[in-house]
Design a protein around this motif. Structure first.
Motif, PDB file in Angstrom:
ATOM      1  N   GLN A 112       0.844  -1.187   0.000  1.00 40.23           N
ATOM      2  CA  GLN A 112       0.000   0.000   0.000  1.00 40.23           C
ATOM      3  C   GLN A 112       0.880   1.238   0.000  1.00 40.23           C
ATOM      4  OE1 GLN A 112      -3.227   0.191   2.941  1.00 40.23           O
ATOM      5  NE2 GLN A 112      -2.786   2.378   3.110  1.00 40.23           N
ATOM      6  N   ARG A 113       0.467   2.223  -0.782  1.00 39.42           N
ATOM      7  CA  ARG A 113       1.291   3.437  -0.839  1.00 39.42           C
ATOM      8  C   ARG A 113       0.591   4.664  -0.277  1.00 39.42           C
ATOM      9  NH1 ARG A 113       5.889   3.350  -4.482  1.00 39.42           N
ATOM     10  NH2 ARG A 113       5.788   5.608  -4.473  1.00 39.42           N
ATOM     11  N   PRO A 151       7.232  15.887  -4.731  1.00 41.11           N
ATOM     12  CA  PRO A 151       6.441  17.023  -5.216  1.00 41.11           C
ATOM     13  C   PRO A 151       7.372  18.091  -5.787  1.00 41.11           C
ATOM     14  CG  PRO A 151       5.773  16.426  -2.988  1.00 41.11           C
ATOM     15  CD  PRO A 151       6.979  15.619  -3.308  1.00 41.11           C
ATOM     16  N   SER A 172       1.477  18.683  -4.361  1.00 38.55           N
ATOM     17  CA  SER A 172       1.455  17.236  -4.160  1.00 38.55           C
ATOM     18  C   SER A 172       0.856  16.496  -5.356  1.00 38.55           C
ATOM     19  CB  SER A 172       0.686  16.898  -2.881  1.00 38.55           C
ATOM     20  OG  SER A 172      -0.634  17.370  -2.973  1.00 38.55           O
ATOM     21  N   LEU A 209      -0.527  14.743 -11.817  1.00 34.62           N
ATOM     22  CA  LEU A 209      -1.264  13.573 -11.359  1.00 34.62           C
ATOM     23  C   LEU A 209      -2.673  13.943 -10.946  1.00 34.62           C
ATOM     24  CD1 LEU A 209       1.202  12.206  -8.688  1.00 34.62           C
ATOM     25  CD2 LEU A 209       1.152  11.592 -11.096  1.00 34.62           C
ATOM     26  N   VAL A 232      -4.370   3.608  -2.666  1.00 28.61           N
ATOM     27  CA  VAL A 232      -3.425   3.426  -3.766  1.00 28.61           C
ATOM     28  C   VAL A 232      -2.380   2.394  -3.379  1.00 28.61           C
ATOM     29  CG1 VAL A 232      -1.728   4.556  -5.223  1.00 28.61           C
ATOM     30  CG2 VAL A 232      -3.785   5.780  -4.525  1.00 28.61           C
ATOM     31  N   MET A 281       4.442  15.836  -9.515  1.00 28.58           N
ATOM     32  CA  MET A 281       5.609  15.127  -9.020  1.00 28.58           C
ATOM     33  C   MET A 281       6.736  15.204 -10.052  1.00 28.58           C
ATOM     34  SD  MET A 281       4.358  14.005  -6.179  1.00 28.58           S
ATOM     35  CE  MET A 281       5.510  12.779  -5.616  1.00 28.58           C
ATOM     36  N   VAL A 302       4.771   7.141 -10.552  1.00 29.39           N
ATOM     37  CA  VAL A 302       5.794   8.182 -10.556  1.00 29.39           C
ATOM     38  C   VAL A 302       6.503   8.151  -9.217  1.00 29.39           C
ATOM     39  CG1 VAL A 302       6.272  10.615 -10.914  1.00 29.39           C
ATOM     40  CG2 VAL A 302       4.298   9.557 -12.022  1.00 29.39           C
ATOM     41  N   ASP A 303       7.737   7.713  -9.246  1.00 33.54           N
ATOM     42  CA  ASP A 303       8.537   7.699  -8.033  1.00 33.54           C
ATOM     43  C   ASP A 303       9.252   9.019  -7.954  1.00 33.54           C
ATOM     44  OD1 ASP A 303       8.590   5.692  -6.161  1.00 33.54           O
ATOM     45  OD2 ASP A 303       9.441   4.269  -7.612  1.00 33.54           O
TER      46      ASP A 303
END
Lengths: 863, 198
Positions: free
Chosen positions: A97-98, A178, A220, A233, A106, A223, A174-175
């Motif tokens: 989970q993120r 912000p 936020s 996003l 998400v 990104m 997307v790693d």
């Protein structure tokens, strides 16, 4: 509590001193200090080392309590069990989970079939939330995303429903960080930040081309990945423009207030302009580290950077970027950049060194130019008020009020010592980062020096609050004199807050500061707010034991100024009381109060009283202040205006031109006082029957006032009103009528409800309508006038009489002869006892009555 | 000074001038709103990934004081109050919950606000979480030694204010807030990490 904890608290003062000193050192030198301390006191040294590592911990810790506890605090909103790692959703395997939001959870996921190695973000609707409305929203997001392919928008990879029927989306993962955090951690300079921003603007523009409005642009949701590529996003509350009619559907309030556009906050129609605004906030934060100040979203970004101590960035932003952001952040959508693309184009032009399109004339900082040319400190303080001229189709606006001047002088002498120190310091140690402005190639202006002074005074929390308050109010008084009302207000607000914090709210200096503050607020055009302040001051002085006649007189004058627009009779009564008090004291204060009273008499149509007061004012001031002192010049100007009203045009224009020239020379051509004098000269030309020269004066005055006061300001309206009157005099009826409409709209927007000024453009319009034979229109307009004036002016005030007379003419035009006769008879009767009515209006009224016959108005014609 | 009429404003002025009795009355007035907003936020259908206290407080103020001109002065008072209120709500809740469980778990706040979809996840795990009751106790210690530092922490941590907002609320400079915030944070982290070792 453990041992180190005990150490921390028991020897806290010592620890804090060490830590403060250590943090002042460059990071490289800190270990040496820790070592020195450790040698003397091992325990303390170890603690200091740990504290320094805590302090260097860059993670945004302890910033705000986050979701889990809140969620727990409000049971019933508990999240459902996670999809555990390893479980499968469609072709995807859950890894972890993120994040968890209000609507969806998400997860990070990978292709289950191993067809290729791809990590993705899988967003699934939370259990229990699958109501029709939310599911539809979720599907809208999917539909929107599927239509968008842009390198700066996270791609939609897949979507479907879980086995228990909840919809999900699979997005490109997307790693990254912000955009604001990324720019900070990579220490990007301003051009690099602007370039990064262009990627966002392009993505937003691409969405707009597909008729998609994002509606939730904020750091936020923007990104930057490991390659430095920006990705927009979260189209979760985005919508298709075609759905505009569904604006009120449930959840349309789902927005982020700090990043919302004004129209979003008031639930207005949302268009692409809303995204332009949000892009503006994003760029602002990206460049300055802060969102625009909510109380004044158009405060210059360069100034914020400067206040935050970042002079190099402030210099880089000053000029173009200030203007670009100003245009993006307009509260009216139609005033912003027409598209994200135009916004981006201006940023590109700036990066290439080309002139930008955002128009400088329309910014909030027009005063800079003026101050650049006229870095003068005028003694005393300016409070602007609007008075009524005795005549309806034009405004003799005299807005010079120096009642508060004495206060400033007193405060100045009382604080002379501190002030002198402040200025000496300012001159001796100019800010090392801005010794001179490279853009303008000259020394800093007084206003800039004062701003720096205010920041320094404020940034010195160790100084005695009373002293800080005094210095700030001195600076505020000077800002008032310079016509820099918003600066004045900010500084005076601080001074008053400091007084309140020390409980010093009865003192005479506090009273003086209230006077200055109400002057500043009035200068900004917020007349009813100013009134609250001046009334509070008056109450304070009336209750003072023992009474201080000078301060009471000053408070009376101040409140009289403020209330004049709403209640001229009361304003005169207050001013007469002030003059009575000052007669016992003498001095220039008496002259100033008499001059103000003369203006007020004239405004009430009492021209004979006005002339007496003006002559006495001029005599007192010439004797006590000197022939060329600004106050004396103003008294001369007042006498000129009054003589103009009395029909002595040659003498009137001579006095007015004379005083105008002194002010242009001594105070500057764009100073509010000078502009008022120019206005009054135009009025005198009109009165003298020369609308051609009047038109010239007013046509130049409107843009000058816009520069000095701002576009939406009552002073701009009065200049336009007078221009309309000139055009009417020249017979250019259509132009004049259109202009009166603009004035009325402006007045309704900026004046407090009930202000009688609103009647003036309407009076002019009624005259035009009658001249064009539009009797029904004229009647409607006059009904509006009578409603606006109802009970606010005495029945024999010239404005009321002429409104009645016009109504009579309109009724006659409409064939209602009996009513018309009655109305005109009443007006003619009152006219004979009211000296403020102009001859041409007497003729107009009596002539209209005569044309109706039956009862001949012969007697009145003779008089 | 602009709007002395609404009960909220009056109470805020009293409280900020040191009248402790005004606090419960303010809580009565504002608690439902703070709670309702938090409630709505949590179920908000929009794709909000976090519950931002800042947003909550801003909105609460707008709702409660819709009639005032919104001078900074009165807003600053509200921020100060909301931060204190939030602290009370969170600490009371944590105490009650711990009592229910007879000292079982410790209620934790995570330190970091999740940053949307792509934020590095710290949720779920206990690392990065802070013990509310211990924070409260440490804050009391700090307040006894340096009241302004404690207020800075209260406004930033419980009120969710930014540094410039905090500076304005406390009528001091951004630089002072930054310096003191850095130190205060270090002390709390130290006090809490120590606590965790027990």
């Amino acid at each position: 509590m453990g041992t180190t904890d005990e150490l921390l608290w028991s020897r806290w003062e010592e620890v804090d001193r060490c830590l403060d000193a250590a943090l002042d050192l460059p990071a490289a030198e800190r270990p040496a200090l820790v070592e020195r301390v450790t040698r003397q006191d091992a325990e303390l040294g170890a603690l200091l080392g740990r504290l320094l590592s805590h302090a260097a911990d860059a993670s945004p810790r302890l910033e705000a309590p986050a979701e889990p506890l809140m969620a727990e605090l409000f049971p019933g909103e508990r999240v459902e069990p996670d999809l555990p790692p390893g479980s499968t959703v469609g072709r995807w395997t859950i890894r972890r989970q993120r994040g968890r939001g209000g609507m969806a959870t998400v997860y990070e996921a990978a292709r289950a079939d191993g067809a290729y190695e791809q990590r993705a973000a899988l967003k699934v609707l939370r259990r229990g939330l699958d109501t029709e409305d939310i599911v539809r929203r979720f599907l809208t997001e999917r539909q929107i995303l599927s239509s968008l392919t842009h390198p700066n928008i996270a791609r939609l990879l897949d979507g479907g429903s879980t086995t228990d029927g909840r919809p999900y989306l699979v997005l490109e993962l997307v790693d990254g960080e912000p955009i604001t955090a990324w720019a900070r951690s990579h220490e990007l300079d301003v051009p690099q930040r602007l370039t990064l921003f262009l990627g966002v603007a392009d993505a937003v523009h691409a969405a707009h081309r597909q008729l998609v409005v994002h509606r939730d642009i904020k750091p936020s949701n923007v990104m930057v990945d490991g390659d430095g590529r920006v990705r927009l996003l979260d189209f979760g509350i985005a919508r298709l423009l075609e759905q505009g009619s569904e604006r009120t559907m449930a959840g349309s309030r789902a927005l982020t207030p700090e990043y919302a556009s004004p129209e979003q906050l008031r639930d207005g129609p949302i268009t692409t302009a809303s995204d332009v605004y949000q892009l503006g906030i994003l760029l602002h934060e990206l460049l300055t580290g802060q969102r625009p100040q909510s109380e004044n979203p158009r405060t210059r970004p360069s100034r914020l950077a400067s206040e935050a101590g970042n002079q190099p960035v402030a210099r880089r932003l000053r000029g173009d970027i200030d203007l670009v952001l100003d245009k993006a952040l307009r509260s009216e959508p139609e005033e912003r950049y027409a598209s994200a693309d135009e916004f981006a184009a201006d940023v590109r032009r700036h990066l290439r060194g080309l002139p930008i399109q955002a128009h400088p004339e329309s910014t909030t900082y027009r005063m800079r130019k003026f101050l650049g040319r006229h870095p003068i400190v005028l003694p005393g303080s300016a409070a602007t008020a609007i008075a009524l001229a005795g005549f309806m189709t034009l405004l003799g606006v005299q807005n010079q009020r120096l009642g508060a001047e004495r206060d400033a002088a007193e405060a100045a002498s009382r604080r002379a010592q501190e002030t002198q120190e402040l200025f000496v310091n300012l001159l001796r140690s100019p800010d090392p980062y801005s010794p001179a402005d490279p853009e303008r190639g000259r020394a800093i202006t007084v206003a800039e020096a004062l701003r720096m002074g205010a920041v320094r005074v404020d940034a010195n929390p160790d100084a005695d609050p009373t002293l800080r308050a005094s210095l700030l109010s001195t600076i505020g008084g000077v800002f008032n004199s310079l016509g820099q009302y918003s600066d004045a207000r900010a500084v005076l607000d601080r001074a008053i807050a400091l007084r309140a914090s020390t409980g010093d709210t009865l003192s005479t200096v506090f009273s003086t500061e209230l006077g200055l503050l109400s002057g500043a607020i009035r200068g900004q055009g917020e007349l009813d707010t100013a009134l609250v302040v001046s009334e509070r001051r008056l109450r304070l002085e009336r209750e003072r034991e023992p009474a201080d006649p000078a301060l009471l007189a000053s408070a009376l004058t101040g409140h009289s100024d403020g209330i004049e627009h709403a209640d001229p009779e009361r304003a005169i009564a207050l001013q007469e009381e002030s003059v009575r008090l000052l007669r016992a004291l003498g001095g220039p204060e008496l002259g100033i109060a008499l001059k103000t009273l003369a203006d007020q008499y004239r405004g009430a149509g009492r021209d004979a009283d006005s002339e007496v007061a003006a002559r006495e004012a001029l005599a007192v001031l010439e004797a006590t202040a000197g022939v060329d002192h600004p106050n004396t010049v103003m008294a001369r100007h007042t006498l000129g205006q009054t003589l103009g009203e009395r029909g002595e045009f040659a003498e009137a224009t001579r006095l007015l031109e004379q005083s105008l020239h002194v002010f242009e020379r001594d105070i500057g051509v764009d100073h509010p006082f000078t502009l008022s004098m120019r206005n009054n000269l135009g009025v005198a030309f009109l009165n003298a029957g020369d609308p051609g020269r009047a038109e010239e004066v007013f046509r130049a005055l409107v843009p000058a006032r816009e520069r000095t006061h701002g576009e939406r300001h009552p002073e701009v309206g009065s200049a336009m009103q007078n221009l309309a009157a000139s055009l009417l005099g020249l017979g250019r009826l259509a132009e004049a009528e259109a202009l009166t409409g603009e004035v009325e709209a402006l007045y309704r927007e900026v004046l407090p409800p009930g202000s009688i000024l609103i009647a003036f453009p309407m009076l002019t319009r009624s005259e035009i309508q009658l001249a064009r034979g539009n009797f029904a229109g004229a009647r409607r307009t006059i009904d509006g006038i009578r409603a606006a004036l109802d009970g606010r002016l005495p029945n024999d005030h010239p404005a009321v009489i002429v409104a009645d007379c016009r109504l009579g003419r309109a009724l006659a035009g409409l064939g209602a002869d009996a009513q018309a006769r009655m109305m005109l008879d009443g007006a003619v009767a009152r006219m004979s006892s009211s000296e403020g009515v102009r001859d041409e209006h007497r003729r107009e009224c009596i002539g209209a009555r005569a044309a109706l016959g039956a009862v001949a108005p012969v007697d009145s014609l003779a008089g | 000074m602009h709007d002395e009429s609404t009960p909220l404003t009056t109470l805020l002025v009293r409280w900020s001038e040191g009248d402790v009795d005004a606090f419960p009355a303010l809580m009565d007035l504002a608690y439902d709103d703070l709670r309702a907003i938090a409630h709505r936020r949590l179920r908000a259908a929009g794709a909000r990934e976090t519950l931002s206290t800042t947003a909550l407080v801003h909105e609460a103020y707008l709702r409660l004081d819709a009639h005032s001109g919104g001078s900074w002065e009165s807003r600053a008072r509200f921020y100060a109050f909301a931060a204190r209120a939030m602290r009370h709500i969170l600490v009371d809740h944590a105490r009650r919950r711990n009592a229910d469980k007879r000292g079982g778990d410790v209620v934790c706040l995570t330190f970091e606000e999740a940053q949307g979809v792509s934020a590095v996840a710290t949720a779920g795990a206990d690392n990065g979480a802070v013990d509310v009751i211990a924070t409260d106790a440490a804050l009391e210690q700090l307040a006894a030694r340096h009241p302004r530092m404690a207020r800075i922490v209260e406004l930033r941590f419980f009120g969710g204010l930014t540094v410039p907002e905090t500076a304005k609320t406390l009528s001091t400079s951004v630089r002072t807030v930054e310096r003191e915030w850095t130190r205060a944070r270090a002390y709390l982290m130290e006090a809490l990490s120590d606590h965790g070792n027990h």
